[in-house]
Each structure stands twice: as C-alpha cells, then as structure tokens.
Design a protein around this motif. Sequence first.
Motif, PDB file in Angstrom:
ATOM      1  N   UNK A   5      30.732   5.015  -1.762  1.00 25.83           N
ATOM      2  CA  UNK A   5      31.440   4.119  -2.683  1.00 25.83           C
ATOM      3  C   UNK A   5      32.899   4.022  -2.247  1.00 25.83           C
ATOM      4  N   UNK A   6      33.387   2.798  -2.066  1.00 23.38           N
ATOM      5  CA  UNK A   6      34.767   2.559  -1.630  1.00 23.38           C
ATOM      6  C   UNK A   6      35.502   1.802  -2.726  1.00 23.38           C
ATOM      7  N   UNK A   7      36.620   2.323  -3.167  1.00 27.19           N
ATOM      8  CA  UNK A   7      37.424   1.657  -4.193  1.00 27.19           C
ATOM      9  C   UNK A   7      38.243   0.551  -3.547  1.00 27.19           C
ATOM     10  N   UNK A   8      37.877  -0.690  -3.835  1.00 28.35           N
ATOM     11  CA  UNK A   8      38.516  -1.863  -3.215  1.00 28.35           C
ATOM     12  C   UNK A   8      39.352  -2.651  -4.209  1.00 28.35           C
ATOM     13  N   UNK A   9      39.713  -2.052  -5.335  1.00 30.99           N
ATOM     14  CA  UNK A   9      40.375  -2.829  -6.397  1.00 30.99           C
ATOM     15  C   UNK A   9      41.792  -3.262  -6.064  1.00 30.99           C
ATOM     16  N   UNK A  10      42.366  -2.744  -4.975  1.00 33.33           N
ATOM     17  CA  UNK A  10      43.679  -3.249  -4.573  1.00 33.33           C
ATOM     18  C   UNK A  10      43.580  -4.661  -3.998  1.00 33.33           C
ATOM     19  N   UNK A  11      42.383  -5.068  -3.589  1.00 32.36           N
ATOM     20  CA  UNK A  11      42.210  -6.441  -3.109  1.00 32.36           C
ATOM     21  C   UNK A  11      42.088  -7.325  -4.334  1.00 32.36           C
ATOM     22  N   UNK A  18      48.376  -2.073   0.971  1.00 32.32           N
ATOM     23  CA  UNK A  18      47.159  -1.305   0.783  1.00 32.32           C
ATOM     24  C   UNK A  18      45.942  -2.228   0.769  1.00 32.32           C
ATOM     25  N   UNK A  19      46.088  -3.392   0.159  1.00 36.10           N
ATOM     26  CA  UNK A  19      44.986  -4.360   0.172  1.00 36.10           C
ATOM     27  C   UNK A  19      44.608  -4.745   1.601  1.00 36.10           C
ATOM     28  N   UNK A  20      45.598  -4.901   2.466  1.00 33.81           N
ATOM     29  CA  UNK A  20      45.319  -5.202   3.875  1.00 33.81           C
ATOM     30  C   UNK A  20      44.504  -4.086   4.518  1.00 33.81           C
ATOM     31  N   UNK A  21      44.851  -2.853   4.195  1.00 30.05           N
ATOM     32  CA  UNK A  21      44.148  -1.705   4.760  1.00 30.05           C
ATOM     33  C   UNK A  21      42.693  -1.692   4.305  1.00 30.05           C
ATOM     34  N   UNK A  22      42.477  -1.892   3.017  1.00 29.97           N
ATOM     35  CA  UNK A  22      41.111  -1.861   2.490  1.00 29.97           C
ATOM     36  C   UNK A  22      40.299  -3.019   3.050  1.00 29.97           C
ATOM     37  N   UNK A  23      40.927  -4.182   3.167  1.00 27.40           N
ATOM     38  CA  UNK A  23      40.230  -5.342   3.733  1.00 27.40           C
ATOM     39  C   UNK A  23      39.808  -5.052   5.171  1.00 27.40           C
ATOM     40  N   UNK A  42      35.139  -3.558  -7.185  1.00 29.21           N
ATOM     41  CA  UNK A  42      35.867  -4.810  -7.011  1.00 29.21           C
ATOM     42  C   UNK A  42      36.761  -5.122  -8.200  1.00 29.21           C
ATOM     43  N   UNK A  43      37.931  -5.662  -7.917  1.00 27.33           N
ATOM     44  CA  UNK A  43      38.871  -6.117  -8.939  1.00 27.33           C
ATOM     45  C   UNK A  43      38.273  -7.328  -9.661  1.00 27.33           C
ATOM     46  N   UNK A  44      38.375  -7.395 -10.992  1.00 27.16           N
ATOM     47  CA  UNK A  44      37.760  -8.517 -11.716  1.00 27.16           C
ATOM     48  C   UNK A  44      38.359  -9.877 -11.373  1.00 27.16           C
ATOM     49  N   UNK A  45      39.590  -9.896 -10.865  1.00 23.04           N
ATOM     50  CA  UNK A  45      40.222 -11.173 -10.525  1.00 23.04           C
ATOM     51  C   UNK A  45      39.901 -11.638  -9.114  1.00 23.04           C
ATOM     52  N   UNK A  46      39.168 -10.826  -8.352  1.00 19.58           N
ATOM     53  CA  UNK A  46      38.847 -11.258  -6.992  1.00 19.58           C
ATOM     54  C   UNK A  46      37.807 -12.372  -7.043  1.00 19.58           C
ATOM     55  N   UNK A  47      38.065 -13.488  -6.351  1.00 23.07           N
ATOM     56  CA  UNK A  47      37.131 -14.625  -6.421  1.00 23.07           C
ATOM     57  C   UNK A  47      35.923 -14.421  -5.509  1.00 23.07           C
ATOM     58  N   UNK A  48      34.804 -14.034  -6.074  1.00 24.62           N
ATOM     59  CA  UNK A  48      33.585 -13.912  -5.285  1.00 24.62           C
ATOM     60  C   UNK A  48      33.437 -12.570  -4.614  1.00 24.62           C
TER      61      UNK A  48
END
Length: 388
Positions: A5-11, A18-23, A42-48
């Motif tokens: 499990x990877x926490x990607x909520x910074x994207x 940090x979002x660049x790193x996770x991406x 996933x962050x709820x505001x991420x589109x798709x």
Amino acid sequence: MPTVCIDCRYIGPRPSGIAEVVRGLIDHLPALAPDLHFRLLRHPAHPGALSRAPNVSEQVVAAAANGPATMWWLPRAADLSGVDLFHATFNTMPAGLGMPCVVTVHDIMRLTHPAWCRPGVRGGVERAFYGHGLRRAIRSADAIAAVSAATAAAIASYHSPAAARTAVTLSGVSDRFRPQPPEPERIATLGLSPWRPFVLTVGQHAPYKNQGAALRAFALAFADDPGIDLVLVQRQGAGTRPLERLARSLGIRDRVRFLPTVDADDLVALYGAARVLLHPSFAEGFGNPVAEAMACGCPVVTSTTSAMPEVAGGAALLADPHDPAAIARQLLAAVRDPVQAAAMREAGLVRARALRWRDFAAANLAIYRRVLSSHHRQGIAPAAPSMS
C-alpha cells in the motif's frame, strides 16, 4: 500476491515536490514488479485514476494526508486489510499499523534546524506535529528511504541506529522538464517582458529557502546593470512583504517580480527563458528546482551545502549560502560569460538525464523486497487477502 500500500494523497490539486516524487514512484513500480499488487491511497480531489496498471487498485481516503487521522489512526480512516507492506511517502509514519512500514524521508530540518522552517505560532505547531511523526519514522520504521545521500547522512547523525535501516533512493526529474523553443507569448501572460533577461528563483517562502540572500546577491551582482530582473516564483502571502521591503532597501524593487505558484507548462517556459536559476537554500532534501532547471537547459547557481552539490553532480556553480558576495560572483560568471553558460547548459542536461524516476522506483522496490523477505524469514504470516 503480496500487497504493498502506497500513500499517494500528496498528488492532489496543489503542486508540490513530494507529489512529484510519489508520481515518479507509481508511474514505474507496477511494470517493475508484476508479482506484487499495489494499493494506492488517493486524494479525493484527484481527477480519475492514478494508474491503469493491471496490478494496481486504488482507494479514495478523505482524511488529510498531513492531518491527525493519518498521524494517529490511519487504520480507521483507510481500509488496510490485506496489506503486507505500507509505504508512507511524506516523512510521517502513521501510528497503529499492523504491517511493516517503509517511510520516505525527504529532510529532517524540523528536527535539526527548526528556525529554518515556518516561523510563528503556526510554525511551532507544525514542528511539534510533524516532528512527532518524523521521530517515530526514524526510530521505528522497518526501513527508511532517503531521497538523497545528504538526507541519509542527516538521519544517521540525528539517530545513529537508523543508519542500518536507511537506503538512498535518489529522486528524479520528470520528462516534461526539457529544453523547449522560446515561448515569448507565455512569458508575457505571466506579466513579464519576453525580451528582458532575468535571474529565476523558485521555491516556497520559508527561511530555509534563503530568498533574502537571493535578493542581496542579485543586488550585488547587477548593481550596474539595470537591464536584468530577478523573478521569484513562490506562494504569495504575508511572507512576500518582507522581501518587498528588502528589495526596496537594496534599490532593486522595480526589478524584482513576484509570481505565485505557476503551472507546469509555465514553469518549463520560465526555466527555458531564464539566464540562470539561483537556488541558494541552506538545506534541501533533494532540491527539485535544481534538477528541473538543468533538464530544461538552464544554468544553475546553488549552494555548497546539503543535497545541492549531490543533485547538481558537478554541473552547477556553487556558493556558500551564507555569503551573498560569493553567490553574486557565481551569478556573474553564469550570466556574463557565454562560454561558461554554454558549458553549464550542456553539463546540466547530461546530469538531468541521469536522474531517472525509473531508477528511483527500482531503488524503492529493492527496499520493499528486502523488508518483505525479512518478515517472511522471521515467520510473520502475510496479511489476509483483502475483500476490496
């Protein structure tokens, strides 16, 4: 099939390093490890979807990445059933995890140099909150992924037992940062004169970014050259006003342009148009603007300290960040010497091509496999399959 499990909520909607790193991590991991399943928070505001890979599933988590729920009761905010390994990607190790945890540590300034972080009451609250999660990560994570050798060294110096659990996963730079033809129209839409040369500084307004020294060095270097400007891309707010006052006292206020956070295309255009990127930070976990500018063919002047020499890899001019006169001399060398500038552009492009996100993802994957193997040898049963 083990589940990581990877926490990607910074994207999310707000750009960040940090979002660049996770991406960069999740763009390459699924193909590198078809034998693993990756569950992405996933962050709820991420589109798709974050990924279309067949060995990826995603879970929207409403709790803020940097909030109390993540710090103290993430297993209640997210379904972690069936997870064999959790990767916390932004310094903080959540409490109460029932599986091994890898934590990516970007820097530990809040522990070692709190005065370099956000000042005031809010800064004090942030230092206490994030410092709590960071100390837990350094002392308790099964493995620590440091985004630079400088960060790994800082961790070892702060808490020597953590050195054996720390590995360097050097960050990369996105392919979208590359040399582009001049875009005078885009530069004009940002409120800048397309044909007027400028020095560029990129970064949030925080003490460790040392933007006051950028102003002083610019004033020293170009006191006799009113034909060049300094452009600072930063989150605007109350922090801009002291810099405006300093620029006025230095006699350069009419040549300093403050821009808010810009989108990726605008940033690429700015790197391409700038005579030099000036990045005089006291410390960085990695220093994304250094790598981004080099990838765009922009010469770089940065600091002799922390991760900046490591990231620049010999392609930038370095100066003591505490010495505006030394910074000014390097600025003049980069701007006034065409041969020097051309050599820096070429060296920067070569260095940037070596900073590959695929290598970063592979380094993280090696950590996953080591931790999973270690727990398997210790006879720890894998997590039950998830019903999600």
